[in-house]
Write a protein that holds these residues in place. Structure first.
Motif, mmCIF file in Angstrom:
data_model
loop_
_atom_site.group_PDB
_atom_site.id
_atom_site.type_symbol
_atom_site.label_atom_id
_atom_site.label_comp_id
_atom_site.label_asym_id
_atom_site.label_seq_id
_atom_site.Cartn_x
_atom_site.Cartn_y
_atom_site.Cartn_z
ATOM 1 N N MET A 22 0.859 -1.176 0.000
ATOM 2 C CA MET A 22 0.000 0.000 0.000
ATOM 3 C C MET A 22 0.906 1.241 0.000
ATOM 4 N N ASP A 23 0.669 2.156 -0.968
ATOM 5 C CA ASP A 23 1.488 3.364 -1.016
ATOM 6 C C ASP A 23 0.976 4.410 -0.008
ATOM 7 N N ARG A 24 1.692 5.515 0.099
ATOM 8 C CA ARG A 24 1.367 6.548 1.103
ATOM 9 C C ARG A 24 -0.035 7.103 0.946
ATOM 10 N N ASP A 25 -0.438 7.394 -0.289
ATOM 11 C CA ASP A 25 -1.770 7.947 -0.525
ATOM 12 C C ASP A 25 -2.865 6.958 -0.132
ATOM 13 N N GLU A 26 -2.673 5.701 -0.482
ATOM 14 C CA GLU A 26 -3.651 4.681 -0.102
ATOM 15 C C GLU A 26 -3.733 4.537 1.417
ATOM 16 N N TYR A 27 -2.569 4.566 2.060
ATOM 17 C CA TYR A 27 -2.511 4.462 3.522
ATOM 18 C C TYR A 27 -3.208 5.655 4.168
ATOM 19 N N ALA A 28 -2.942 6.845 3.672
ATOM 20 C CA ALA A 28 -3.576 8.051 4.215
ATOM 21 C C ALA A 28 -5.087 8.001 4.006
ATOM 22 N N ASN A 29 -5.529 7.550 2.841
ATOM 23 C CA ASN A 29 -6.963 7.428 2.575
ATOM 24 C C ASN A 29 -7.610 6.388 3.479
ATOM 25 N N ARG A 30 -6.911 5.297 3.728
ATOM 26 C CA ARG A 30 -7.432 4.268 4.635
ATOM 27 C C ARG A 30 -7.591 4.844 6.040
ATOM 28 N N LEU A 31 -6.581 5.573 6.514
ATOM 29 C CA LEU A 31 -6.670 6.184 7.846
ATOM 30 C C LEU A 31 -7.781 7.229 7.894
ATOM 31 N N ALA A 32 -7.978 7.964 6.816
ATOM 32 C CA ALA A 32 -9.051 8.968 6.777
ATOM 33 C C ALA A 32 -10.416 8.289 6.875
ATOM 34 N N GLU A 33 -10.580 7.173 6.193
ATOM 35 C CA GLU A 33 -11.845 6.436 6.273
ATOM 36 C C GLU A 33 -12.088 5.913 7.686
ATOM 37 N N ILE A 34 -11.042 5.406 8.309
ATOM 38 C CA ILE A 34 -11.156 4.921 9.688
ATOM 39 C C ILE A 34 -11.492 6.081 10.614
ATOM 40 N N ALA A 35 -10.854 7.219 10.410
ATOM 41 C CA ALA A 35 -11.117 8.402 11.243
ATOM 42 C C ALA A 35 -12.576 8.826 11.118
ATOM 43 N N GLN A 36 -13.106 8.837 9.910
ATOM 44 C CA GLN A 36 -14.501 9.217 9.703
ATOM 45 C C GLN A 36 -15.445 8.246 10.399
ATOM 46 N N GLU A 37 -15.142 6.973 10.320
ATOM 47 C CA GLU A 37 -15.969 5.966 10.997
ATOM 48 C C GLU A 37 -15.887 6.147 12.511
ATOM 49 N N LEU A 38 -14.695 6.421 13.008
ATOM 50 C CA LEU A 38 -14.529 6.615 14.455
ATOM 51 C C LEU A 38 -15.314 7.825 14.945
ATOM 52 N N VAL A 39 -15.331 8.888 14.176
ATOM 53 C CA VAL A 39 -16.111 10.078 14.541
ATOM 54 C C VAL A 39 -17.581 9.715 14.735
ATOM 55 N N VAL A 40 -18.126 8.948 13.822
ATOM 56 C CA VAL A 40 -19.526 8.531 13.929
ATOM 57 C C VAL A 40 -19.709 7.620 15.139
ATOM 58 N N ARG A 41 -18.808 6.678 15.297
ATOM 59 C CA ARG A 41 -18.916 5.716 16.396
ATOM 60 C C ARG A 41 -18.839 6.399 17.756
ATOM 61 N N VAL A 42 -17.974 7.384 17.893
ATOM 62 C CA VAL A 42 -17.838 8.087 19.181
ATOM 63 C C VAL A 42 -19.156 8.732 19.574
ATOM 64 N N ARG A 43 -19.887 9.213 18.593
ATOM 65 C CA ARG A 43 -21.174 9.856 18.876
ATOM 66 C C ARG A 43 -22.289 8.850 19.144
ATOM 67 N N ASP A 44 -22.159 7.636 18.588
ATOM 68 C CA ASP A 44 -23.252 6.672 18.644
ATOM 69 C C ASP A 44 -23.043 5.493 19.594
ATOM 70 N N ASP A 45 -21.802 5.105 19.855
ATOM 71 C CA ASP A 45 -21.528 3.882 20.607
ATOM 72 C C ASP A 45 -20.835 4.175 21.933
ATOM 73 N N ASP A 46 -20.812 3.161 22.779
ATOM 74 C CA ASP A 46 -20.155 3.335 24.081
ATOM 75 C C ASP A 46 -18.641 3.204 23.934
ATOM 76 N N PRO A 47 -17.891 3.765 24.881
ATOM 77 C CA PRO A 47 -16.428 3.775 24.775
ATOM 78 C C PRO A 47 -15.801 2.389 24.663
ATOM 79 N N GLU A 48 -16.324 1.407 25.389
ATOM 80 C CA GLU A 48 -15.740 0.063 25.336
ATOM 81 C C GLU A 48 -15.907 -0.552 23.947
ATOM 82 N N ALA A 49 -17.080 -0.376 23.361
ATOM 83 C CA ALA A 49 -17.311 -0.894 22.005
ATOM 84 C C ALA A 49 -16.385 -0.201 21.007
#
Length: 98
Positions: A1-28
């Motif tokens: 995976m090149d740098r751009d792909e890695y950065a895009n993967r982390l950005a997608e994870i970050a976006q999902e985490l933002v939603v999860r923090v608002r919707d799910d409990d900390p342990e989950a």
């Protein structure tokens, strides 16, 4: 995976985490995060991706206003940018004001 792909993967994870923090409990969220981002190094990189996405021209209380029940964060941001919005909500269609 090149740098751009890695950065895009982390950005997608970050976006999902933002939603999860608002919707799910900390342990989950912790279980999800440790299963999704497996290494310490990747988690550190994710911290920087998340930090890059946070506006630095907003005070902390506005960035976290969604955590306070009854806070109208979007209205607060609009009022900060455009001045008092007294009476504007009455002019909005019912669906937009909700």
């Amino acid at each position: 995976m090149d740098r751009d792909e890695y950065a895009n993967r982390l950005a997608e994870i970050a976006q999902e985490l933002v939603v999860r923090v608002r919707d799910d409990d900390p342990e989950a969220n912790l279980r999800w995060l440790t299963n999704t981002v497996r290494t310490h190094e990747e988690r550190v990189h994710l911290l920087f991706v998340l930090a890059a996405a946070v506006p630095d021209d907003r005070p902390w209380h506005l960035l976290t206003a969604w955590t306070v029940l009854g806070t109208k964060q979007p209205s607060g941001l609009l009022a900060e940018r455009y001045g008092p919005l007294d009476g504007i909500e009455a002019e909005l269609p019912a669906a937009a004001a909700a």
